[in-house]
Design an enzyme around this catalytic site. Sequence first.
Site, PDB file in Angstrom:
ATOM      1  N   ASN A   1      -3.918   8.970   4.380  1.00 19.06           N
ATOM      2  CA  ASN A   1      -2.673   8.419   4.908  1.00 19.06           C
ATOM      3  C   ASN A   1      -2.488   8.546   6.415  1.00 19.06           C
ATOM      4  O   ASN A   1      -1.899   7.677   7.060  1.00 19.06           O
ATOM      5  CB  ASN A   1      -1.475   9.080   4.213  1.00 19.06           C
ATOM      6  CG  ASN A   1      -1.412   8.766   2.734  1.00 19.06           C
ATOM      7  OD1 ASN A   1      -1.931   7.750   2.279  1.00 19.06           O
ATOM      8  ND2 ASN A   1      -0.770   9.640   1.970  1.00 19.06           N
TER       9      ASN A   1
ATOM     10  N   ARG B   1       0.824  -1.214   0.000  1.00 19.89           N
ATOM     11  CA  ARG B   1       0.000   0.000   0.000  1.00 19.89           C
ATOM     12  C   ARG B   1       0.863   1.272   0.000  1.00 19.89           C
ATOM     13  O   ARG B   1       0.518   2.270  -0.658  1.00 19.89           O
ATOM     14  CB  ARG B   1      -0.918  -0.008   1.231  1.00 19.89           C
ATOM     15  CG  ARG B   1      -1.921   1.133   1.278  1.00 19.89           C
ATOM     16  CD  ARG B   1      -2.984   0.855   2.343  1.00 19.89           C
ATOM     17  NE  ARG B   1      -3.970   1.928   2.407  1.00 19.89           N
ATOM     18  CZ  ARG B   1      -4.096   2.758   3.440  1.00 19.89           C
ATOM     19  NH1 ARG B   1      -3.307   2.632   4.493  1.00 19.89           N
ATOM     20  NH2 ARG B   1      -5.024   3.698   3.431  1.00 19.89           N
TER      21      ARG B   1
ATOM     22  N   HIS C   1      -6.190  -6.165  -2.477  1.00 22.96           N
ATOM     23  CA  HIS C   1      -6.997  -6.341  -1.264  1.00 22.96           C
ATOM     24  C   HIS C   1      -7.222  -7.812  -0.941  1.00 22.96           C
ATOM     25  O   HIS C   1      -8.039  -8.147  -0.094  1.00 22.96           O
ATOM     26  CB  HIS C   1      -8.325  -5.597  -1.395  1.00 22.96           C
ATOM     27  CG  HIS C   1      -8.184  -4.112  -1.276  1.00 22.96           C
ATOM     28  ND1 HIS C   1      -9.245  -3.240  -1.343  1.00 22.96           N
ATOM     29  CD2 HIS C   1      -7.088  -3.332  -1.074  1.00 22.96           C
ATOM     30  CE1 HIS C   1      -8.806  -2.000  -1.195  1.00 22.96           C
ATOM     31  NE2 HIS C   1      -7.505  -2.031  -1.041  1.00 22.96           N
TER      32      HIS C   1
ATOM     33  N   HIS D   1       0.373   4.223  -2.684  1.00 20.44           N
ATOM     34  CA  HIS D   1       0.099   5.594  -2.274  1.00 20.44           C
ATOM     35  C   HIS D   1       1.235   6.533  -2.670  1.00 20.44           C
ATOM     36  O   HIS D   1       1.011   7.735  -2.853  1.00 20.44           O
ATOM     37  CB  HIS D   1      -0.175   5.661  -0.769  1.00 20.44           C
ATOM     38  CG  HIS D   1      -1.557   5.234  -0.404  1.00 20.44           C
ATOM     39  ND1 HIS D   1      -2.347   5.912   0.501  1.00 20.44           N
ATOM     40  CD2 HIS D   1      -2.316   4.199  -0.836  1.00 20.44           C
ATOM     41  CE1 HIS D   1      -3.525   5.314   0.604  1.00 20.44           C
ATOM     42  NE2 HIS D   1      -3.519   4.263  -0.189  1.00 20.44           N
TER      43      HIS D   1
END
Length: 323
Positions: A98, A69, A197, A73
């Site tokens: 975040n 992740r 996911h 990001h």
Amino acid sequence: MANSHSSTPSIPTTTKLVFLLFSLVVGMASAQLSSTFYDTSCPNALSTIKSAVVAAVGKEARMGASLLRLHFHDCFVQGCDASVLLDGSSGEKSAGPNANSLRGFDVIDTIKTQLESACAGIVSCADILTVAARDSVVALGGPSWVVPLGRRDSTTSSQSAANTDLPAPTLDLADLITAFSNKGFTTKEMVALSGSHSIGQARCITFRTRAYNETNIDATYKTSLQSQCPSTGGDDNLSPLDVTTPNTFDNAYFTNLISNKGLLHSDQQLFTTGGSTNAQVNTYSANSATFGTDFANAMIKMGNLSPLTGTSGQIRKNCRTIN
């Protein structure tokens, strides 16, 4: 009479040249990345990163998802430039998606310290993030891929860009498609990347509305979620994004969606009555190899988002601060 052969280029020819130059410039950044970038300058770079990731994931499986992740990001804001790692109240770390959510910074710090000791000033934080994401997926049973290297680190980080560019868990399908299209991804690639996911956990605050207010959710699963996520309080309570195999990177995520067991609203949006991405979800649910291949290719593409190369940016000594 002027020689017809020495006249200035026609407009169509000039236009072609402009497009050619534009294509060369756009392609230059990714062309400068190479899987052998550190072979001579820091030959143990990849093995050092892998060992640290394997150790961290062995200690806590969730860390694999956290590192994956972090890379996502990072790349969706200013490109894959480690801007997400910079400390500061106006940076990406403080952005809504975040703050109190991203984790794994300590693992990146450990890797950076080891690499600075082995070959100072050589391996970028951006490359560490990219390789660690791949190694995390592999450590949890997922596919592998060759990572092009040679990214450099940004000297800036934008909280506002993070708030704008990162897709929220509340998005409907059309907005998910747009958010990924804005970064150059097809809808098919968006569905494949959503398969990340297959691992990791989400906080109650991100799925409470789905657990209490949505109808396209399996009844038993809904009851289970409500027991983990009260209607008020418990915002930070965690639930696995993949209820079937939470710590294994596989295609069960997609099978869960077909059963209306997507944790986030944005997850279940990939499979709804008459939805345009239903066929892709069915394909990935039925064929793990197809998912693995598509996911790996989409990850390579994501890792190539607007990298800083050549003399742009810098190689940070400490991933949290500029030199």
